[in-house]
Design an enzyme around this catalytic site. Structure first.
Site, PDB file in Angstrom:
ATOM      1  N   LYS A   1       0.848  -1.189   0.000  1.00  0.00           N
ATOM      2  CA  LYS A   1       0.000   0.000   0.000  1.00  0.00           C
ATOM      3  C   LYS A   1       0.885   1.242   0.000  1.00  0.00           C
ATOM      4  O   LYS A   1       2.076   1.177   0.308  1.00  0.00           O
ATOM      5  CB  LYS A   1      -0.911   0.021   1.240  1.00  0.00           C
ATOM      6  CG  LYS A   1      -1.849  -1.175   1.343  1.00  0.00           C
ATOM      7  CD  LYS A   1      -2.637  -1.135   2.633  1.00  0.00           C
ATOM      8  CE  LYS A   1      -3.539  -2.349   2.789  1.00  0.00           C
ATOM      9  NZ  LYS A   1      -4.257  -2.349   4.079  1.00  0.00           N
ATOM     10  N   HIS A   2       0.287   2.366  -0.337  1.00  0.00           N
ATOM     11  CA  HIS A   2       1.036   3.619  -0.332  1.00  0.00           C
ATOM     12  C   HIS A   2       1.309   4.058   1.099  1.00  0.00           C
ATOM     13  O   HIS A   2       0.538   3.772   2.016  1.00  0.00           O
ATOM     14  CB  HIS A   2       0.256   4.709  -1.064  1.00  0.00           C
ATOM     15  CG  HIS A   2       0.038   4.416  -2.520  1.00  0.00           C
ATOM     16  ND1 HIS A   2       1.074   4.321  -3.423  1.00  0.00           N
ATOM     17  CD2 HIS A   2      -1.102   4.190  -3.229  1.00  0.00           C
ATOM     18  CE1 HIS A   2       0.588   4.051  -4.626  1.00  0.00           C
ATOM     19  NE2 HIS A   2      -0.723   3.967  -4.535  1.00  0.00           N
ATOM     20  N   GLU A   3       2.418   4.758   1.270  1.00  0.00           N
ATOM     21  CA  GLU A   3       2.731   5.319   2.582  1.00  0.00           C
ATOM     22  C   GLU A   3       1.607   6.264   3.025  1.00  0.00           C
ATOM     23  O   GLU A   3       1.014   6.966   2.214  1.00  0.00           O
ATOM     24  CB  GLU A   3       4.050   6.097   2.523  1.00  0.00           C
ATOM     25  CG  GLU A   3       5.283   5.215   2.590  1.00  0.00           C
ATOM     26  CD  GLU A   3       5.604   4.747   3.993  1.00  0.00           C
ATOM     27  OE1 GLU A   3       4.856   5.119   4.917  1.00  0.00           O
ATOM     28  OE2 GLU A   3       6.591   4.020   4.161  1.00  0.00           O
ATOM     29  N   SER A   4       1.360   6.262   4.328  1.00  0.00           N
ATOM     30  CA  SER A   4       0.304   7.123   4.840  1.00  0.00           C
ATOM     31  C   SER A   4       0.646   8.598   4.666  1.00  0.00           C
ATOM     32  O   SER A   4      -0.238   9.424   4.434  1.00  0.00           O
ATOM     33  CB  SER A   4       0.037   6.810   6.322  1.00  0.00           C
ATOM     34  OG  SER A   4       1.240   6.910   7.064  1.00  0.00           O
TER      35      SER A   4
ATOM     36  N   PRO B   1       5.149   0.478  -4.324  1.00  0.00           N
ATOM     37  CA  PRO B   1       3.874   1.076  -4.732  1.00  0.00           C
ATOM     38  C   PRO B   1       3.916   2.590  -4.841  1.00  0.00           C
ATOM     39  O   PRO B   1       3.264   3.181  -5.700  1.00  0.00           O
ATOM     40  CB  PRO B   1       2.914   0.631  -3.625  1.00  0.00           C
ATOM     41  CG  PRO B   1       3.507  -0.607  -3.073  1.00  0.00           C
ATOM     42  CD  PRO B   1       4.987  -0.390  -3.149  1.00  0.00           C
TER      43      PRO B   1
END
Length: 585
Positions: A219-222, A230
């Protein structure tokens, strides 16, 4: 649940009771979040007070226990819990005289290894690869090859038209039957490494968009963070689009197309990309039929379309019909000096981004704020998500017309909408595409000189890496401008372009120089990128790309479904490739 563990807190202390709070290791400068109140022990029954909570297993946690009266901190524990694990936190006193508190973490039931499905999937794909390599080697044996050709009689498809994001030229129909000479010329001039690069980025993007097996590292970094792949996918796609722009414009002008004709095609293609992004690939369909009240205006295709328009028009405006014949005063810098007007324009754009980002006043927010808002920065700027970038989008587009659930909303619990494909970040996507266009210039200036091309790629990668190190201070959070995919910060652009030059170098060497790799299977989706991208978005929730799971809390089932869907799009693109069907706009 998936990515959770059970924690049972046993309080053997007398009144007044305890408060349990936690903070994720991925949440920078965040407040502790209250989890549970743990009642005191019942001394008469010699029964401890207990409370059960679910804790996150994706990142290390810091647990904080304090007294419910007086807020006295009793203990602090840092631990990375395992998925589906069962733990106990026992709180008691070591010494009644000193009232020293002990907090012991006990594993009641060990966690599962949620990464085994990844290993199994890797082995399966490696097995398939081994079979294909074996088949390729067998095909080099004359009797075997002749037998297979007699059975299959495959059509020749090695000579292909330009892919849709590579060239604005749409004069060749997919149903046309060009002369053998024209096909041969196109095949010799085509760089399959560009399609392979694009296809590799696209395949991983499809896998991530489908869920990536629900693993946190897919997932993408927050918000700010290290670049796991990603976060670099979209930027690599923008980079290779810039490379293809240079090659395609040069080709069209060399074949006699007028600049006005090329400009009309650029405008038409940009319009179609933006229109497809707004009408076809719009996440707000999940809210029901689209209406202006909830229409998301920014998006991936919209950004690609606008970036393509600016970079292609800029290059068309200043390009020379025979740029390869010009001599620069400093040959080592000729890929920059020959195009100084474009570089001045790009640098001016970057100055605009820096001024807006760090000097624009944002109501109730510190000037130059780059944080996520929410409970980040100790909750002081909860409504400042994205700083100037978020403010500009909300001001010009309206809160309902941008992305409602940014990646920061989970970790930082942000409540403000924020769009990672917003207006201000588009400036740096233009810079990224221009750096890709620079790679295209290098391949044209040093055409046929493989060592020169590869050495220039290395030099550009080093330069971009040095700039990134300066901007970030080689730190995740403490740099002048941290790496941030949501903001498309300039450090994000320089870092991803650094790796993009290296990746393009490796693929160029393997595919076009040494010809050790055909580019398969990534070559096929790379040559039908618009179709694959739009198709995977439109048919995301349809069988066979998605089906009802037996256990929705299983990484293995999610990974199987997501890999199957991604593989199907590779197969579809291969079948289209074999039939010479390429969707161009």
């Amino acid at each position: 649940r998936m990515d959770q563990a059970l924690l049972l807190v046993r309080n053997e202390l007398p009144a007044p009771g305890l408060r349990l709070a936690a903070r994720s290791g991925s949440c920078h400068q965040c407040l502790y979040q209250f989890l549970a109140f743990v009642p005191p022990s019942n001394e008469s029954l010699r029964k401890p007070g207990t409370a059960s909570v679910m804790v996150d297993t994706q990142h290390p946690l810091t647990l904080l226990l304090n007294s419910s009266v007086g807020d006295r901190d009793l203990c602090k524990i840092q631990y990375h819990f395992g998925e589906f694990g069962n733990y106990s936190l026992v709180v008691n006193t070591l010494s009644a005289s000193t009232k020293t508190v002990s907090c012991d973490l006990i594993i009641n039931e060990g966690p599962v290894n949620s990464y085994l499905p990844i290993l199994f999937a890797f082995l399966v794909y490696m097995g398939i690869l081994a079979i294909l390599i074996t088949g390729r080697l067998l095909m080099k044996i004359d009797p075997v090859r002749n037998w297979v050709y007699k059975k299959l009689n495959p059509r020749e498809t090695d000579r292909l038209i330009n892919s849709e994001l590579g060239s604005p030229n749409t004069t060749d129909s997919i149903n046309c039957n060009p002369t053998p000479h024209s096909w041969s010329t196109a095949s010799q001039q085509r760089l399959h490494s560009l399609d392979t690069f694009r296809g590799l980025s696209l395949v991983i993007m499809v896998f991530v968009n489908y869920g990536g097996g629900k693993y946190w590292f897919f997932k993408h970094e927050s918000w700010n963070g290290k670049l796991h792949f990603p976060s670099a996918l979209f930027s690599r796609f923008v980079f290779i689009m810039g490379t293809s722009i240079e090659l395609s414009l040069s080709s069209m002008l060399r074949w006699g197309s007028s600049k006005w004709k090329v400009l009309r095609k650029i405008l038409w293609r940009s319009f179609l990309l933006i229109l497809l992004g707004i009408i076809v690939v719009n996440p707000n369909y999940c809210l029901g039929p689209l209406s202006w009240d909830n229409l998301r205006i920014p998006g991936v295709l919209q950004r690609l379309g606008f970036t393509y328009l600016v970079v292609a028009a800029l290059e068309l405006l200043f390009t020379r019909a025979e740029s390869g014949t010009w001599e620069a005063p400093y040959p080592a810098l000729q890929d920059i000096l020959l195009y100084w007007p474009q570089w001045i324009f790009i640098l001016m754009l970057e100055v605009i981004w820096l001024c807006l980002t760090f000097l624009l006043p944002v109501p109730d927010c510190p000037r130059g704020y780059l944080g996520p808002g929410g409970m980040g920065d100790f909750g002081n700027y909860a409504n400042c998500t994205g700083g100037a970038a978020g403010y500009i989008d909300r001001l010009l587009l309206g809160e309902k017309h941008i992305y409602q659930h940014p990646s920061s909303s989970v970790t930082y619990q942000t409540t403000m909408p924020y769009d990672p494909e917003g207006i201000l970040g588009t400036i740096n996507s233009i810079v990224m595409a221009f750096l890709g266009l620079q790679a295209g210039k290098i391949t044209l200036l040093y055409k046929g000189q493989h060592k020169q091309i590869m050495s220039r790629f290395v030099i550009w990668s080093i330069v971009m890496g040095i700039i990134s190190a300066i901007l970030t201070k080689c730190s995740k959070e403490e740099g002048f401008i941290p790496i941030n995919k949501n903001l498309w910060s300039i450090s994000y652009v320089t870092t991803t372009s650094c790796f993009a030059f290296i990746l393009l170098l490796l693929i160029y060497y393997l595919v076009d120089v040494k010809k050790l790799w055909s580019g398969a299977p990534f070559l096929y989706p790379g040559m039908n990128s618009i179709l694959v991208y739009i198709g995977h978005e439109v048919f995301e929730n349809y069988f066979p790309f998605k089906w009802k799971m037996q256990d929705s809390q299983s990484h293995a089932e999610h990974l199987t479904q997501n890999l199957t869907a991604t593989t199907l799009w590779v197969i579809i693109s291969y079948l289209l490739y074999r039939r010479r069907i390429f969707w161009k706009i």
